[in-house]
Design a protein around this motif. Structure first.
Motif, PDB file in Angstrom:
ATOM      1  N   ILE A  71       0.851  -1.193   0.000  1.00 44.99           N
ATOM      2  CA  ILE A  71       0.000   0.000   0.000  1.00 44.99           C
ATOM      3  C   ILE A  71       0.887   1.243   0.000  1.00 44.99           C
ATOM      4  O   ILE A  71       1.711   1.421   0.898  1.00 44.99           O
ATOM      5  CB  ILE A  71      -0.924   0.015   1.222  1.00 44.99           C
ATOM      6  CG1 ILE A  71      -1.855  -1.202   1.204  1.00 44.99           C
ATOM      7  CG2 ILE A  71      -1.737   1.304   1.259  1.00 44.99           C
ATOM      8  CD1 ILE A  71      -2.750  -1.312   2.421  1.00 44.99           C
ATOM      9  N   PRO A  72       0.756   2.113  -1.006  1.00 44.96           N
ATOM     10  CA  PRO A  72       1.601   3.311  -1.058  1.00 44.96           C
ATOM     11  C   PRO A  72       1.250   4.312   0.041  1.00 44.96           C
ATOM     12  O   PRO A  72       0.184   4.237   0.659  1.00 44.96           O
ATOM     13  CB  PRO A  72       1.292   3.886  -2.448  1.00 44.96           C
ATOM     14  CG  PRO A  72      -0.052   3.351  -2.802  1.00 44.96           C
ATOM     15  CD  PRO A  72      -0.144   1.998  -2.162  1.00 44.96           C
ATOM     16  N   ASP A  73       2.159   5.233   0.279  1.00 44.63           N
ATOM     17  CA  ASP A  73       1.964   6.220   1.343  1.00 44.63           C
ATOM     18  C   ASP A  73       0.901   7.248   0.987  1.00 44.63           C
ATOM     19  O   ASP A  73       0.279   7.841   1.880  1.00 44.63           O
ATOM     20  CB  ASP A  73       3.285   6.936   1.644  1.00 44.63           C
ATOM     21  CG  ASP A  73       4.327   6.001   2.231  1.00 44.63           C
ATOM     22  OD1 ASP A  73       3.933   5.024   2.901  1.00 44.63           O
ATOM     23  OD2 ASP A  73       5.527   6.240   2.007  1.00 44.63           O
ATOM     24  N   CYS A 148      -8.166  11.592  -1.206  1.00 46.78           N
ATOM     25  CA  CYS A 148      -8.965  10.383  -0.985  1.00 46.78           C
ATOM     26  C   CYS A 148      -8.448   9.229  -1.849  1.00 46.78           C
ATOM     27  O   CYS A 148      -8.026   9.431  -2.995  1.00 46.78           O
ATOM     28  CB  CYS A 148     -10.429  10.615  -1.369  1.00 46.78           C
ATOM     29  SG  CYS A 148     -11.294  11.845  -0.396  1.00 46.78           S
ATOM     30  N   TRP A 149      -8.520   8.039  -1.307  1.00 45.49           N
ATOM     31  CA  TRP A 149      -8.391   6.854  -2.129  1.00 45.49           C
ATOM     32  C   TRP A 149      -9.676   6.726  -2.942  1.00 45.49           C
ATOM     33  O   TRP A 149     -10.761   7.037  -2.435  1.00 45.49           O
ATOM     34  CB  TRP A 149      -8.229   5.604  -1.266  1.00 45.49           C
ATOM     35  CG  TRP A 149      -7.029   5.612  -0.378  1.00 45.49           C
ATOM     36  CD1 TRP A 149      -6.920   6.186   0.856  1.00 45.49           C
ATOM     37  CD2 TRP A 149      -5.749   5.038  -0.656  1.00 45.49           C
ATOM     38  NE1 TRP A 149      -5.667   5.997   1.370  1.00 45.49           N
ATOM     39  CE2 TRP A 149      -4.918   5.292   0.466  1.00 45.49           C
ATOM     40  CE3 TRP A 149      -5.218   4.335  -1.733  1.00 45.49           C
ATOM     41  CZ2 TRP A 149      -3.596   4.864   0.542  1.00 45.49           C
ATOM     42  CZ3 TRP A 149      -3.909   3.898  -1.671  1.00 45.49           C
ATOM     43  CH2 TRP A 149      -3.109   4.166  -0.550  1.00 45.49           C
ATOM     44  N   VAL A 150      -9.570   6.255  -4.164  1.00 45.04           N
ATOM     45  CA  VAL A 150     -10.771   6.044  -4.978  1.00 45.04           C
ATOM     46  C   VAL A 150     -10.893   4.552  -5.268  1.00 45.04           C
ATOM     47  O   VAL A 150     -10.010   3.957  -5.891  1.00 45.04           O
ATOM     48  CB  VAL A 150     -10.728   6.841  -6.292  1.00 45.04           C
ATOM     49  CG1 VAL A 150     -11.941   6.498  -7.152  1.00 45.04           C
ATOM     50  CG2 VAL A 150     -10.709   8.340  -5.996  1.00 45.04           C
ATOM     51  N   PRO A 212       1.748  -1.518  -6.435  1.00 45.38           N
ATOM     52  CA  PRO A 212       1.174  -0.460  -7.277  1.00 45.38           C
ATOM     53  C   PRO A 212       1.674  -0.581  -8.716  1.00 45.38           C
ATOM     54  O   PRO A 212       2.841  -0.904  -8.954  1.00 45.38           O
ATOM     55  CB  PRO A 212       1.683   0.826  -6.623  1.00 45.38           C
ATOM     56  CG  PRO A 212       1.993   0.441  -5.216  1.00 45.38           C
ATOM     57  CD  PRO A 212       2.477  -0.973  -5.275  1.00 45.38           C
ATOM     58  N   MET A 213       0.793  -0.332  -9.648  1.00 50.23           N
ATOM     59  CA  MET A 213       1.130  -0.412 -11.069  1.00 50.23           C
ATOM     60  C   MET A 213       1.058   0.973 -11.695  1.00 50.23           C
ATOM     61  O   MET A 213       0.027   1.640 -11.614  1.00 50.23           O
ATOM     62  CB  MET A 213       0.166  -1.354 -11.805  1.00 50.23           C
ATOM     63  CG  MET A 213       0.235  -2.789 -11.365  1.00 50.23           C
ATOM     64  SD  MET A 213      -0.926  -3.823 -12.306  1.00 50.23           S
ATOM     65  CE  MET A 213      -0.552  -5.440 -11.652  1.00 50.23           C
ATOM     66  N   HIS A 214       2.132   1.388 -12.320  1.00 48.40           N
ATOM     67  CA  HIS A 214       2.186   2.673 -12.992  1.00 48.40           C
ATOM     68  C   HIS A 214       2.031   2.493 -14.503  1.00 48.40           C
ATOM     69  O   HIS A 214       2.480   1.483 -15.067  1.00 48.40           O
ATOM     70  CB  HIS A 214       3.513   3.373 -12.696  1.00 48.40           C
ATOM     71  CG  HIS A 214       3.686   3.741 -11.252  1.00 48.40           C
ATOM     72  ND1 HIS A 214       3.407   4.996 -10.759  1.00 48.40           N
ATOM     73  CD2 HIS A 214       4.102   3.003 -10.194  1.00 48.40           C
ATOM     74  CE1 HIS A 214       3.649   5.019  -9.461  1.00 48.40           C
ATOM     75  NE2 HIS A 214       4.079   3.830  -9.095  1.00 48.40           N
TER      76      HIS A 214
END
Length: 257
Positions: A71-73, A148-150, A212-214
């Motif tokens: 989980i990213p910051d 916010c996280w979406v 996480p995928m960029h």
């Protein structure tokens, strides 16, 4: 299902519904005086934690999570498998503050819907997929800018256990345009809290949070590639936990395009 377990599940629903009504009624009168983050914690996060606890205590549905370190910051777009109601509770309790895509009709429910409306959800009209995608792009970007996280369920609806629907590109598009990653999540909640019926099966839900995928670039091609990559990861993770057997099935949202 034994008679005793059926009674237990019945009382579980009674307690869940009663707690929801009481909490949302209380929240309706309190949250106007709170900041948005405090509002989210009071209305949604605390009650969802209670719902997850109640599910574990009364019907024996526990959970294990792998990948919390992924989980990213900072908030980003969450692309989660959708099988039941349980993951909505769990993810709302885990990520804070979180804005999720939901049916517009839910906001019309007295007290519950009114309380939800104060949490900045992205309430879409599912009968108009094109307008829903535009709304997700606009309001999703606004929510991300607010910190916010979406949460997006890219299949568009809950899928039966063992199946996965094609991913709508709305979530990937939102992430690419905001220059943020997507966070893929797989789970097997549908094994224990099925899409259909009211029955519940005791067991341990497996939740896997991917890295996480960029996107590699910008524009439609980058969006499609990121979406395909997220779909491939979720599909493989579902197979790894024994929760995917069939070929991908198109969701109603995808079929409407």
């Amino acid at each position: 299902m034994s008679k005793l377990r059926a009674i237990n599940i019945f009382f579980f629903y009674i307690l869940l519904a009663t707690s929801s009504f009481l909490w949302c009624t209380l929240s309706f009168f309190i949250v106007p005086f709170l900041s948005f983050r405090a509002r989210y914690r009071f209305v949604n996060q605390n009650w969802c934690r209670f719902a997850v606890w109640l599910t574990s205590t009364m019907v024996g549905i526990k959970y294990e999570v792998k990948g919390l370190e992924n989980i990213p910051d900072t908030p980003c777009v969450i692309l989660s498998k959708h099988q039941s109601t349980w993951e909505t509770f769990f993810l709302s309790a885990l990520f804070e503050p979180l804005s999720q895509v939901l049916k517009r009709e839910l906001l019309y429910v007295p007290f519950f819907g009114w309380a939800m409306a104060m949490l900045k959800p992205i309430a879409i009209d599912r009968s108009n997929p094109k307008a829903a995608l535009k709304q997700l792009a606009k309001q999703g970007h606004e929510r991300l800018e607010l910190g916010c996280w979406v949460l997006v369920f890219p299949e568009g609806t809950r899928m039966p256990t063992g199946q996965i629907g094609k991913f709508s590109r709305g979530g990937a598009s939102l992430a690419v345009n905001a220059n943020l990653p997507v966070l893929p999540i797989a789970h097997d909640a549908g094994k224990y809290w099925p899409k259909e019926g009211w029955g519940k099966k005791p067991g341990t839900i497996q939740v896997i949070i991917g890295a996480p995928m960029h996107a590699e670039g910008t524009g439609p091609r980058a969006i499609a590639e990121l979406n395909d990559r997220a779909f491939a990861w979720v599909s493989q993770a579902q197979r790894d936990i024994g929760c995917l057997k069939d070929e991908p099935s198109a969701s109603p949202l995808e079929q409407a395009r």
